[in-house]
Design a protein around this motif. Sequence first.
Motif, PDB file in Angstrom:
ATOM      1  N   LEU A 215       0.822  -1.211   0.000  1.00 52.05           N
ATOM      2  CA  LEU A 215       0.000   0.000   0.000  1.00 52.05           C
ATOM      3  C   LEU A 215       0.852   1.256   0.000  1.00 52.05           C
ATOM      4  O   LEU A 215       1.986   1.246   0.465  1.00 52.05           O
ATOM      5  N   PHE A 216       0.273   2.342  -0.484  1.00 49.03           N
ATOM      6  CA  PHE A 216       0.851   3.667  -0.286  1.00 49.03           C
ATOM      7  C   PHE A 216      -0.267   4.595   0.185  1.00 49.03           C
ATOM      8  O   PHE A 216      -1.293   4.735  -0.478  1.00 49.03           O
ATOM      9  N   VAL A 217      -0.045   5.200   1.341  1.00 45.03           N
ATOM     10  CA  VAL A 217      -1.011   6.147   1.886  1.00 45.03           C
ATOM     11  C   VAL A 217      -0.539   7.542   1.489  1.00 45.03           C
ATOM     12  O   VAL A 217       0.468   8.034   1.994  1.00 45.03           O
ATOM     13  N   ARG A 256       4.373   6.167  -6.574  1.00 47.50           N
ATOM     14  CA  ARG A 256       4.098   6.913  -5.333  1.00 47.50           C
ATOM     15  C   ARG A 256       4.348   8.404  -5.541  1.00 47.50           C
ATOM     16  O   ARG A 256       3.514   9.245  -5.230  1.00 47.50           O
TER      17      ARG A 256
END
Lengths: 299, 299
Positions: A215-217, A256
């Motif tokens: 994941l990338f927040v 990202r």
Amino acid sequence: MSVLIVGSTALDSIKTPKAENPRLLGGSASHAAVAASFFAPTKLVGVVGEDFPKKYIQLYKKHKIHLEGLQILPGKTFHWSGEYEVNMNNRRTLETELGVFETFNPRLPVAYQKSDFVLLANIAPSLQHHVLTQMKKPKFVVADTMDLWLNIALPDLLKLLKRVDGFVLNDSEARQLTQEDNIMAALKKIHKLGPKYVIIKKGEHGAILSTKAGLFVSPAYPLHRVVDPTGAGDSFVGGMMGYLSTAKGSVDNNIRRAMIYGSVVASFCCEGFGLNFTTKITRPAIEARVKELERLTRF
Amino acid sequence: MSVLIVGSTALDSIKTPKAENPRLLGGSASHAAVAASFFAPTKLVGVVGEDFPKKYIQLYKKHKIHLEGLQILPGKTFHWSGEYEVNMNNRRTLETELGVFETFNPRLPVAYQKSDFVLLANIAPSLQHHVLTQMKKPKFVVADTMDLWLNIALPDLLKLLKRVDGFVLNDSEARQLTQEDNIMAALKKIHKLGPKYVIIKKGEHGAILSTKAGLFVSPAYPLHRVVDPTGAGDSFVGGMMGYLSTAKGSVDNNIRRAMIYGSVVASFCCEGFGLNFTTKITRPAIEARVKELERLTRF
């Protein structure tokens, strides 16, 4: 490398509690293409009517957007009018006049067919399919959508999801599509529909990317004043694809940072009506906000 | 250094669409103290009735929480019962029985009065005042609150804000307090009320810190399943204060990381009813999620 963007090219009449702005340049492809143009040569596919103001053609050209794929047809340009509530989060559509969009048949110029990066911005999934079918081995294809297509063209959308690398939607659309309240559960279900890269947009709360690598927040740039959020989501994905198409290395290594760039362009978008503010910014202004986001999120 | 925590010590009966759990250990001070205990010696100030289960005293002791400031009085322990909706974001109070809380007069043991770090967890602002008045030159005082006090004790709360270093509240409370929809505008107004450190909690969307040095956009740990969010905000601020009180260097240098630690403890809190899950974790499990949050947010 260049990025190809298909979507709506429209005139937007936008009402907020503070102002009213008729017939601004709008549409998913317009917002996405201007956002992408800060990073990469951008090829637009869309349709407008004979009433489309010349100044908007000039605006595209000022951003060096390739217009060979923009059809100008007899009839009226797609016109959308909407109104925002006080908190700027809820909006309602006042009127939609499809005009030349009703019979739009996106045909790709030969020079467009070999684009490596393809953004199928928000538009009927059948048209997104039609564009994709004309492409010759694109490297990375991302589709955006809206709740309307979940309601009236879900089978087309589900077919499309099997053909794209990435899918972008907002949190309420993700919940509608998957019947899951939990975002992580929703992401899991959406991957099963096809896309390896799923991005859920959460407006002022940022976005979340899910890939095989994890994941990338992604944060949103905090704004002191939101003038008009119309097109912010399109700017986000347009900026992201523009940045991705010129970054060296793999998509996995760059996505990202690409989301951060998209997020920054989206923040500028919200600071003016339609494309008014986005078309005034420069690359250094974007870089400054990216640096600021680095400072704002470091721990 | 140690952290002193005053707040409610309660029995919570929590109903969700999936389960019902009567008379769990709850209250803002219980959640905050357990969260802080992973990082620092923690001193609790609160009140319970004679019906307070011995197993909960044992639970506090297992976490090495100092209980000299926990009064056990004739009467019943504060009891709250509430019910969550399907999406776990909205909850409604079914019943509140104040019991011994109605006449609670928090008296600090002498050994407590010199604590450097003080957390005035959610409780009536008049009681927060009363505790603060007994402190001898604390280094860093943070107050939490809830919408109830904005509604029925606003003058007391506004007086308190002039006496604390930091103030923590959630986004809807910030909007209610400032009448501002925009979070940045709300932060600005809250600083004018006194606190130099303002933290707005946004639940699953993380939190935002505002100080003279600038903003920090803090992520939330993405959860696959939320069992019960009761106490998550208390765990967040408790974990933050616990970490802060033992970190070397200035508050300014440590507060971002402290928020990350708080956020991680809050994520564990949501994975079980009441304190069921929080009381089972270990410091290495916390460190692992902090590392994961670093990976999830790096760009």
